[in-house]
Design a protein around this motif. Structure first.
Motif, PDB file in Angstrom:
ATOM      1  N   LEU A 147      44.015  55.570  42.537  1.00 24.33           N
ATOM      2  CA  LEU A 147      44.269  54.305  43.233  1.00 24.33           C
ATOM      3  C   LEU A 147      45.745  54.209  43.595  1.00 24.33           C
ATOM      4  N   VAL A 148      45.990  53.710  44.789  1.00 25.31           N
ATOM      5  CA  VAL A 148      47.344  53.409  45.254  1.00 25.31           C
ATOM      6  C   VAL A 148      47.490  51.893  45.317  1.00 25.31           C
ATOM      7  N   VAL A 149      48.541  51.357  44.720  1.00 23.34           N
ATOM      8  CA  VAL A 149      48.790  49.915  44.703  1.00 23.34           C
ATOM      9  C   VAL A 149      50.125  49.633  45.384  1.00 23.34           C
ATOM     10  N   GLY A 150      50.364  48.351  45.634  1.00 22.30           N
ATOM     11  CA  GLY A 150      51.626  47.944  46.229  1.00 22.30           C
ATOM     12  C   GLY A 150      51.648  47.980  47.739  1.00 22.30           C
ATOM     13  N   LEU A 151      50.490  48.104  48.379  1.00 21.61           N
ATOM     14  CA  LEU A 151      50.438  48.122  49.834  1.00 21.61           C
ATOM     15  C   LEU A 151      50.610  46.707  50.382  1.00 21.61           C
ATOM     16  N   ASN A 152      51.234  46.619  51.535  1.00 26.46           N
ATOM     17  CA  ASN A 152      51.516  45.317  52.144  1.00 26.46           C
ATOM     18  C   ASN A 152      50.345  44.859  53.014  1.00 26.46           C
ATOM     19  N   GLY A 153      49.209  44.573  52.366  1.00 27.12           N
ATOM     20  CA  GLY A 153      48.034  44.101  53.091  1.00 27.12           C
ATOM     21  C   GLY A 153      47.351  45.152  53.932  1.00 27.12           C
ATOM     22  N   SER A 154      47.688  46.422  53.743  1.00 29.87           N
ATOM     23  CA  SER A 154      47.098  47.492  54.564  1.00 29.87           C
ATOM     24  C   SER A 154      46.133  48.352  53.766  1.00 29.87           C
ATOM     25  N   GLY A 155      45.684  47.848  52.603  1.00 30.48           N
ATOM     26  CA  GLY A 155      44.781  48.626  51.762  1.00 30.48           C
ATOM     27  C   GLY A 155      43.329  48.494  52.162  1.00 30.48           C
ATOM     28  N   ASP A 156      42.435  48.954  51.274  1.00 34.77           N
ATOM     29  CA  ASP A 156      41.002  48.905  51.540  1.00 34.77           C
ATOM     30  C   ASP A 156      40.493  47.474  51.537  1.00 34.77           C
ATOM     31  N   THR A 157      39.477  47.248  52.371  1.00 38.11           N
ATOM     32  CA  THR A 157      38.735  45.982  52.328  1.00 38.11           C
ATOM     33  C   THR A 157      37.684  46.111  51.243  1.00 38.11           C
ATOM     34  N   LEU A 158      37.799  45.354  50.179  1.00 37.53           N
ATOM     35  CA  LEU A 158      36.947  45.565  49.011  1.00 37.53           C
ATOM     36  C   LEU A 158      35.473  45.369  49.319  1.00 37.53           C
ATOM     37  N   ARG A 159      35.147  44.451  50.228  1.00 37.45           N
ATOM     38  CA  ARG A 159      33.728  44.234  50.528  1.00 37.45           C
ATOM     39  C   ARG A 159      33.123  45.412  51.304  1.00 37.45           C
ATOM     40  N   ASN A 160      33.978  46.247  51.929  1.00 34.02           N
ATOM     41  CA  ASN A 160      33.489  47.415  52.658  1.00 34.02           C
ATOM     42  C   ASN A 160      33.617  48.705  51.847  1.00 34.02           C
ATOM     43  N   SER A 161      34.421  48.673  50.792  1.00 36.15           N
ATOM     44  CA  SER A 161      34.659  49.866  49.973  1.00 36.15           C
ATOM     45  C   SER A 161      34.289  49.554  48.531  1.00 36.15           C
ATOM     46  N   ALA A 162      33.006  49.762  48.215  1.00 36.66           N
ATOM     47  CA  ALA A 162      32.524  49.428  46.875  1.00 36.66           C
ATOM     48  C   ALA A 162      33.193  50.300  45.815  1.00 36.66           C
ATOM     49  N   PHE A 163      33.481  51.552  46.145  1.00 43.21           N
ATOM     50  CA  PHE A 163      34.099  52.439  45.146  1.00 43.21           C
ATOM     51  C   PHE A 163      35.511  51.974  44.793  1.00 43.21           C
ATOM     52  N   THR A 164      36.217  51.394  45.751  1.00 40.72           N
ATOM     53  CA  THR A 164      37.553  50.882  45.458  1.00 40.72           C
ATOM     54  C   THR A 164      37.477  49.701  44.504  1.00 40.72           C
ATOM     55  N   GLN A 165      36.528  48.808  44.739  1.00 39.30           N
ATOM     56  CA  GLN A 165      36.381  47.639  43.867  1.00 39.30           C
ATOM     57  C   GLN A 165      35.963  48.063  42.461  1.00 39.30           C
ATOM     58  N   GLU A 166      35.039  49.014  42.361  1.00 39.48           N
ATOM     59  CA  GLU A 166      34.607  49.478  41.047  1.00 39.48           C
ATOM     60  C   GLU A 166      35.751  50.161  40.305  1.00 39.48           C
ATOM     61  N   SER A 167      36.538  50.954  41.007  1.00 42.03           N
ATOM     62  CA  SER A 167      37.668  51.632  40.362  1.00 42.03           C
ATOM     63  C   SER A 167      38.723  50.636  39.914  1.00 42.03           C
ATOM     64  N   LEU A 168      38.991  49.631  40.735  1.00 42.53           N
ATOM     65  CA  LEU A 168      39.973  48.610  40.371  1.00 42.53           C
ATOM     66  C   LEU A 168      39.507  47.813  39.166  1.00 42.53           C
ATOM     67  N   THR A 169      38.223  47.458  39.131  1.00 39.22           N
ATOM     68  CA  THR A 169      37.679  46.708  37.994  1.00 39.22           C
ATOM     69  C   THR A 169      37.738  47.530  36.711  1.00 39.22           C
ATOM     70  N   ALA A 170      37.364  48.821  36.798  1.00 38.26           N
ATOM     71  CA  ALA A 170      37.400  49.680  35.618  1.00 38.26           C
ATOM     72  C   ALA A 170      38.824  49.864  35.104  1.00 38.26           C
ATOM     73  N   MET A 171      39.787  50.005  36.021  1.00 38.36           N
ATOM     74  CA  MET A 171      41.174  50.175  35.601  1.00 38.36           C
ATOM     75  C   MET A 171      41.686  48.925  34.894  1.00 38.36           C
ATOM     76  N   LEU A 172      41.368  47.752  35.423  1.00 37.51           N
ATOM     77  CA  LEU A 172      41.813  46.508  34.800  1.00 37.51           C
ATOM     78  C   LEU A 172      41.140  46.303  33.443  1.00 37.51           C
ATOM     79  N   ASP A 173      39.887  46.727  33.316  1.00 39.59           N
ATOM     80  CA  ASP A 173      39.203  46.631  32.021  1.00 39.59           C
ATOM     81  C   ASP A 173      39.918  47.470  30.969  1.00 39.59           C
ATOM     82  N   ARG A 174      40.361  48.693  31.358  1.00 40.53           N
ATOM     83  CA  ARG A 174      41.066  49.548  30.404  1.00 40.53           C
ATOM     84  C   ARG A 174      42.406  48.946  29.990  1.00 40.53           C
ATOM     85  N   LEU A 175      42.967  48.139  30.863  1.00 37.42           N
ATOM     86  CA  LEU A 175      44.242  47.490  30.554  1.00 37.42           C
ATOM     87  C   LEU A 175      44.068  46.139  29.870  1.00 37.42           C
ATOM     88  N   GLY A 176      42.804  45.791  29.582  1.00 31.62           N
ATOM     89  CA  GLY A 176      42.537  44.550  28.871  1.00 31.62           C
ATOM     90  C   GLY A 176      42.419  43.322  29.744  1.00 31.62           C
TER      91      GLY A 176
END
Length: 360
Positions: A37-66
């Protein structure tokens, strides 16, 4: 546009060192790949509703961080899913660094300004050999408004110089080798035998032999048993004259022709020309005299020119024509690269070209 004659002098075209024509078997690169995952983009990242894998990866990463986000709706546009690739060189040791390439996987518009989070890089065997993280360096950008948009380069790809750390080494027991194998980059029986002969002349023995057009096997001399790296260093500095087949490479889309040194042409006559008809319209305005009772009208004027290229003549190429003769002859006829491709193919069809034509 004419074909430029680029002839290498014998000193540069011949006597190549072994390291330029062959590789030592087992001394090779390994491809690594990872998903991150790449973070810190200025509004030019993936649209989460169109990229399910991005949303799942972001959720899993946040879960690991508590951070509990499951069941909620994430609407950030500053995250992008990416594929990370790198090349692990031979004998890379733990702690050494690698350059990595990062490519957007979803619908992100740009990776400019982003930071790659910790991403394991795996080999073909599924083992993790390196870990990557760092700020991205992009070579392109995208900017614009409602009426116009400007894009330079590819903003969805980036690099991280020295962005990965090697965590696992690829084991290769160099000191335990019984023989050394050289793999030719361009397999050829003549070149392989010349390499074996050069090694035997250098070692004053008969320990090297070509087993096939792509492999030369050398039995390690006794006094080099504990110094195989030194043996490889001395072998790769030997020089030979590599042989090459007669071949012509043609790229019709770009109009590129590459003619090998050993290309020969039998006696053949060539004529080339095109019929060009040029029609030019130059309408003229006809106006009445100042006090006359008339109308302004447009008078058509048509000029037709026919160019049969009669100045070009049939050229005869004698037998055993060399590469230089072929280039000079086609240039003298004023033939452009795209017409040259058709001429070369016609000579081949006539059976007068002793070379292989490879279309790229």
């Amino acid at each position: 546009m004419t074909l430029t004659s680029l002839m290498l002098c014998p000193e540069t075209a011949r006597n190549s060192s072994f390291k330029d024509v062959a590789d030592f078997e087992g001394v090779r690169d390994n491809m690594l790949v990872g998903y991150g995952l790449v973070v810190g983009l200025n509004g030019s990242g993936d649209t989460l509703r169109n990229s399910a894998f991005t949303q799942e990866s972001l959720t899993a990463m946040l879960d690991r961080l508590g951070v509990a986000t499951r069941g909620g709706k994430l609407n950030t546009k500053n995250v992008a899913a990416v594929m990370v690739t790198a090349t692990l060189p031979p004998f890379a040791r733990q702690g050494s660094r690698l350059d990595v390439s990062v490519s957007a996987l979803g619908d992100a518009k740009s990776l400019n300004g982003g930071t790659l989070l910790v991403t394991p890089l795996m080999g073909a065997d599924g083992e993790i050999y390196a870990v990557s993280q760092g700020a991205l360096s992009t070579g392109g950008f995208e900017a614009g408004g409602q009426a116009e948009k400007v894009t330079r380069g590819v903003p969805t790809t980036a690099r991280i110089p020295s962005g990965a750390i090697v965590e696992r080494e690829v084991e290769f027991a160099l000191a335990q080798l019984e023989n050394v194998k050289l793999a030719l980059r361009n397999p050829d029986f003549t070149t392989a035998n010349r390499i074996a002969a050069a090694i035997n002349k250098w070692s004053k023995g008969a320990g090297a032999q070509a087993t096939d057009p792509a492999t030369v096997v050398l039995s390690i001399p006794g006094h080099y048993r504990e110094r195989i790296a030194l043996l490889m260093s001395e072998i790769e500095q030997l020089r030979i004259d590599p042989d090459q087949p007669a071949r012509i490479l043609v790229d019709e889309t770009k109009g590129i022709i590459v003619i090998g040194e050993n290309v020969r042409i039998s006696t053949v006559a060539i004529a080339q020309g095109n019929l060009t008809v040029r029609v030019t319209e130059t309408p003229q305005v006809s106006q009445p005299n100042p006090l006359a009772n008339g109308e302004t009208v447009v008078t058509p004027q048509t000029n037709v020119q026919v160019d049969e290229e009669s100045g070009r003549r049939m050229a005869v190429l004698s037998g055993a024509v060399t590469l230089q003769d072929l280039v000079d002859g086609l240039n003298a006829m004023g033939v452009g690269p795209r017409d040259m491709i058709g001429i070369i193919q016609a000579i081949k069809a006539a059976g007068a070209l002793q070379a292989e034509i490879e279309v790229m």
